[in-house]
Design an enzyme around this catalytic site. Sequence first.
Site, PDB file in Angstrom:
ATOM      1  N   ILE A  48       0.828  -1.197   0.000  1.00  0.00           N
ATOM      2  CA  ILE A  48       0.000   0.000   0.000  1.00  0.00           C
ATOM      3  C   ILE A  48       0.869   1.257   0.000  1.00  0.00           C
ATOM      4  O   ILE A  48       0.578   2.231  -0.698  1.00  0.00           O
ATOM      5  CB  ILE A  48      -0.940  -0.005   1.222  1.00  0.00           C
TER       6      ILE A  48
ATOM      7  N   ARG B  96      13.221   1.019   5.711  1.00  0.00           N
ATOM      8  CA  ARG B  96      14.421   0.565   6.415  1.00  0.00           C
ATOM      9  C   ARG B  96      15.386  -0.164   5.502  1.00  0.00           C
ATOM     10  O   ARG B  96      16.590   0.062   5.541  1.00  0.00           O
ATOM     11  CB  ARG B  96      14.034  -0.378   7.558  1.00  0.00           C
TER      12      ARG B  96
ATOM     13  N   TYR C 153      -2.679  -5.964  17.413  1.00  0.00           N
ATOM     14  CA  TYR C 153      -2.805  -5.091  16.245  1.00  0.00           C
ATOM     15  C   TYR C 153      -4.004  -4.145  16.331  1.00  0.00           C
ATOM     16  O   TYR C 153      -3.860  -2.926  16.160  1.00  0.00           O
ATOM     17  CB  TYR C 153      -2.905  -5.942  14.982  1.00  0.00           C
TER      18      TYR C 153
ATOM     19  N   VAL D 139      -6.497  -5.674   2.018  1.00  0.00           N
ATOM     20  CA  VAL D 139      -5.739  -5.599   0.767  1.00  0.00           C
ATOM     21  C   VAL D 139      -4.827  -6.811   0.640  1.00  0.00           C
ATOM     22  O   VAL D 139      -4.191  -7.238   1.609  1.00  0.00           O
ATOM     23  CB  VAL D 139      -4.911  -4.300   0.722  1.00  0.00           C
TER      24      VAL D 139
END
Length: 246
Positions: free
Chosen positions: A16, A36, A169, A202
């Site tokens: 995304i 990163r 989460y 997604v």
Amino acid sequence: MSETKIALVTGANKGIGYEIATGLGTRGYRVGVGARDEVRRESAVEKLRTAGVDAFGVPLDVTADLSVTEAAELVERQAGRLDVLVNNAGISGPPTGQGWAQDPTALDLDVVRTVVETNVIGVIRVTNAMLPLLRRSTSPRIVNVSSSVASLTRQADPDIEIGPVMAAYSPSKSFLNAVTVQYARQLADTNILVNAACPGLVATDFTGFQGPRTPEQGAATAIRLATLPDGGPTGSFFEDDGVIPW
């Protein structure tokens, strides 16, 4: 001051985040690809440039103070200001059983700490480091990529199918939503608009490529919020169909 608007997207090397970078780039923004991993970051930058996007890499670990400070310094050297910050980088944490489920009664507290460090504290860290650059913009926008599972209203409604219990989460994204509101309140007397975006389910490596939506579809709401006109909403939580209840 350059007329080209400058955006920074965290976690932009894939999924995304990459599609948010693509969407902003095709709208004429110069895009910093925050990530990163050096190899993946530079690969994404090259791919974006091949597609005609003015992109540059930003080494960025949202969990590390020095990395974030250096990222802000890099953006300042590259562009002198920031018009859009999209806090997209995030993690789910490992499941406690089958699928994505995270049983709160069997959850390792270190998992909770790690998820909150990235999904919440990382957003605060990056946002505060970039605020001086955002204040130099005439129309600054901050978009925090959240999730529908952050909605306490939906989570508490037994008639709404919201997916498995994800005790690290989901609360981390609820926390992120609450932080989004606090930034919007604090910045209410400025021209900085701050909102949260839900991409939907997604199909990316984040979800094990499960989900009915493409990354391009998942990026749409964040792109819309990043390009809001002056006087647009702030302190709200959006998906494709409009506002999501807290």
